[in-house]
Design a protein around this motif. Structure first.
Motif, PDB file in Angstrom:
ATOM      1  N   THR A   1      -0.050  -0.768  -4.109  1.00  0.00           N
ATOM      2  CA  THR A   1       1.209  -0.630  -4.838  1.00  0.00           C
ATOM      3  C   THR A   1       1.773  -2.022  -5.101  1.00  0.00           C
ATOM      4  O   THR A   1       1.406  -2.996  -4.436  1.00  0.00           O
ATOM      5  CB  THR A   1       2.250   0.190  -4.051  1.00  0.00           C
TER       6      THR A   1
ATOM      7  N   ASP B   1      -3.176  17.036  -3.759  1.00  0.00           N
ATOM      8  CA  ASP B   1      -4.034  16.036  -3.136  1.00  0.00           C
ATOM      9  C   ASP B   1      -3.385  14.672  -3.308  1.00  0.00           C
ATOM     10  O   ASP B   1      -2.830  14.368  -4.379  1.00  0.00           O
ATOM     11  CB  ASP B   1      -5.424  16.017  -3.786  1.00  0.00           C
ATOM     12  N   TYR B   2      -3.502  13.837  -2.267  1.00  0.00           N
ATOM     13  CA  TYR B   2      -2.839  12.541  -2.289  1.00  0.00           C
ATOM     14  C   TYR B   2      -3.855  11.409  -2.250  1.00  0.00           C
ATOM     15  O   TYR B   2      -4.874  11.487  -1.551  1.00  0.00           O
ATOM     16  CB  TYR B   2      -1.873  12.426  -1.101  1.00  0.00           C
ATOM     17  N   ASP B   3      -3.565  10.365  -3.031  1.00  0.00           N
ATOM     18  CA  ASP B   3      -4.399   9.164  -3.066  1.00  0.00           C
ATOM     19  C   ASP B   3      -3.696   8.031  -2.335  1.00  0.00           C
ATOM     20  O   ASP B   3      -2.479   7.869  -2.429  1.00  0.00           O
ATOM     21  CB  ASP B   3      -4.663   8.729  -4.511  1.00  0.00           C
ATOM     22  N   LEU B   4      -4.486   7.234  -1.614  1.00  0.00           N
ATOM     23  CA  LEU B   4      -3.989   6.042  -0.942  1.00  0.00           C
ATOM     24  C   LEU B   4      -4.493   4.832  -1.704  1.00  0.00           C
ATOM     25  O   LEU B   4      -5.691   4.729  -1.995  1.00  0.00           O
ATOM     26  CB  LEU B   4      -4.474   5.986   0.510  1.00  0.00           C
ATOM     27  N   GLY B   5      -3.596   3.931  -2.067  1.00  0.00           N
ATOM     28  CA  GLY B   5      -4.034   2.776  -2.839  1.00  0.00           C
ATOM     29  C   GLY B   5      -3.008   1.670  -2.842  1.00  0.00           C
ATOM     30  O   GLY B   5      -1.976   1.731  -2.158  1.00  0.00           O
TER      31      GLY B   5
ATOM     32  N   SER C   1       5.528   4.208   0.391  1.00  0.00           N
ATOM     33  CA  SER C   1       4.925   2.899   0.153  1.00  0.00           C
ATOM     34  C   SER C   1       5.609   1.840   0.995  1.00  0.00           C
ATOM     35  O   SER C   1       6.752   2.007   1.427  1.00  0.00           O
ATOM     36  CB  SER C   1       5.015   2.508  -1.328  1.00  0.00           C
TER      37      SER C   1
ATOM     38  N   ARG D   1       6.067  10.640  -2.004  1.00  0.00           N
ATOM     39  CA  ARG D   1       5.554   9.283  -2.171  1.00  0.00           C
ATOM     40  C   ARG D   1       6.035   8.417  -1.013  1.00  0.00           C
ATOM     41  O   ARG D   1       7.206   8.493  -0.635  1.00  0.00           O
ATOM     42  CB  ARG D   1       6.019   8.661  -3.488  1.00  0.00           C
TER      43      ARG D   1
ATOM     44  N   VAL E   1       0.852  -1.184   0.000  1.00  0.00           N
ATOM     45  CA  VAL E   1       0.000   0.000   0.000  1.00  0.00           C
ATOM     46  C   VAL E   1       0.891   1.238   0.000  1.00  0.00           C
ATOM     47  O   VAL E   1       2.026   1.206   0.497  1.00  0.00           O
ATOM     48  CB  VAL E   1      -0.944  -0.013   1.226  1.00  0.00           C
ATOM     49  N   GLY E   2       0.396   2.327  -0.584  1.00  0.00           N
ATOM     50  CA  GLY E   2       1.195   3.544  -0.631  1.00  0.00           C
ATOM     51  C   GLY E   2       0.345   4.765  -0.907  1.00  0.00           C
ATOM     52  O   GLY E   2      -0.860   4.667  -1.186  1.00  0.00           O
ATOM     53  N   THR E   3       0.984   5.925  -0.823  1.00  0.00           N
ATOM     54  CA  THR E   3       0.308   7.180  -1.119  1.00  0.00           C
ATOM     55  C   THR E   3       1.187   8.017  -2.034  1.00  0.00           C
ATOM     56  O   THR E   3       2.419   7.981  -1.947  1.00  0.00           O
ATOM     57  CB  THR E   3      -0.017   7.959   0.172  1.00  0.00           C
TER      58      THR E   3
END
Length: 274
Positions: A70, A64-68, A263, A261, A53-55
């Motif tokens: 990786t 703006d940052y997304d978390l999802g 992760s 970034r 997982v990472g941002t």
């Protein structure tokens, strides 16, 4: 979550499930022992697969940052039928000498409906970047460069040059730190940082012609902890500062030139052992 991201997660989970199914066989034989999975006389390919997982910024230049999810994939070793070998059979996250590797990146979609301050700009679909890299790694340093092409979104070329100082506080822990320089061609830069006359007419941003070249410079910290020869965990944290047209773009002025970034991935080494 996009359809492509779901597919990436499914593929990575399937790979980890497959590796788990072979884990008992490998450990019972002694993976590095004579006749073990990584010591067979027949042709072999060894890769490292990771899922985590990472941002990261929603898209280049934004704040703006997304978390999802990786993922990571590394080609470590090959043994051909004639006995020629390339790469290293060192444990998770460690190899020495010159090597080629696959390089991949993912950029989420830019949906202008979600960002009213960017009204008039074009939407940009998610981008999967695929390419190749080359580097040299010794025990206490590494240097590398890679190039990738974007599919579905920006459809341009991007590249990275980097170097690291490497230290091993313990046998299980490897830590590296070093600079990164990012490049992008005109297609990449105009996609994320350009504002066409038509874009400007439909919104409040001024016309801006973004050219390619040097896009960013920054630094990355990476840490790998080895549970054993097969399993490990890898964490990364990076900061990059956008430069030149990427920094001067009115899009970046509304967002941020500082791009971060973070992760963490569980990594598993797999021997295909033909």
């Amino acid at each position: 979550m996009s359809y492509a991201t779901k597919n990436l997660i499914a593929a990575a989970v399937a790979g980890l499930a497959l590796s788990g199914a072979t884990f008992a066989q490998e450990t019972s034989a002694g993976v590095f022992d004579a006749g073990g999975a990584l010591d067979a006389a027949n042709p072999d390919v060894v890769v490292t697969l990771g899922l985590g997982v990472g941002t990261a910024p929603a898209f280049p230049g934004w704040d703006d940052y997304d978390l999802g999810a990786t993922g990571t994939f590394r080609f470590d070793f090959v043994r051909f039928p004639n006995g020629f070998t390339w790469g290293s059979l060192g444990s998770v996250g460690y190899r020495e000498g010159f090597g080629l590797y696959g390089s991949a990146g993912f950029i989420g979609e830019r949906n202008i409906a979600d960002y009213p301050e960017l009204a008039g700009l074009d939407d940009v679909d998610w981008t999967l970047e695929l390419g190749i890299g080359a580097g040299y790694e010794a025990r206490n340093y590494r240097a590398f460069g890679d190039i990738r092409y974007g599919f579905n979104g920006h459809e341009g070329f991007v590249g990275t040059l980097g170097a690291d100082w490497v230290t091993r506080p313990t046998d299980a822990l490897t830590v590296s730190l070093g600079p990164r320089i990012g490049f992008g061609d005109n297609t990449y830069s105009s996609t994320y940082f350009g504002v066409t006359p038509a874009n400007a007419a439909g919104g409040s941003l001024p016309v801006f012609d973004a050219s390619g070249g040097l896009v960013s410079a920054g630094i990355e910290l990476k840490s790998t902890y080895q549970f054993n020869e097969l399993w490990g965990v890898e964490g990364r944290a990076s900061w990059n500062r956008l430069l030149n047209d990427a920094a001067d773009s009115p899009i970046t002025q509304l967002g941020s030139a500082d791009q971060y970034r973070v992760s963490i991935n569980l990594i598993r080494r797999i021997s295909l052992n033909f």
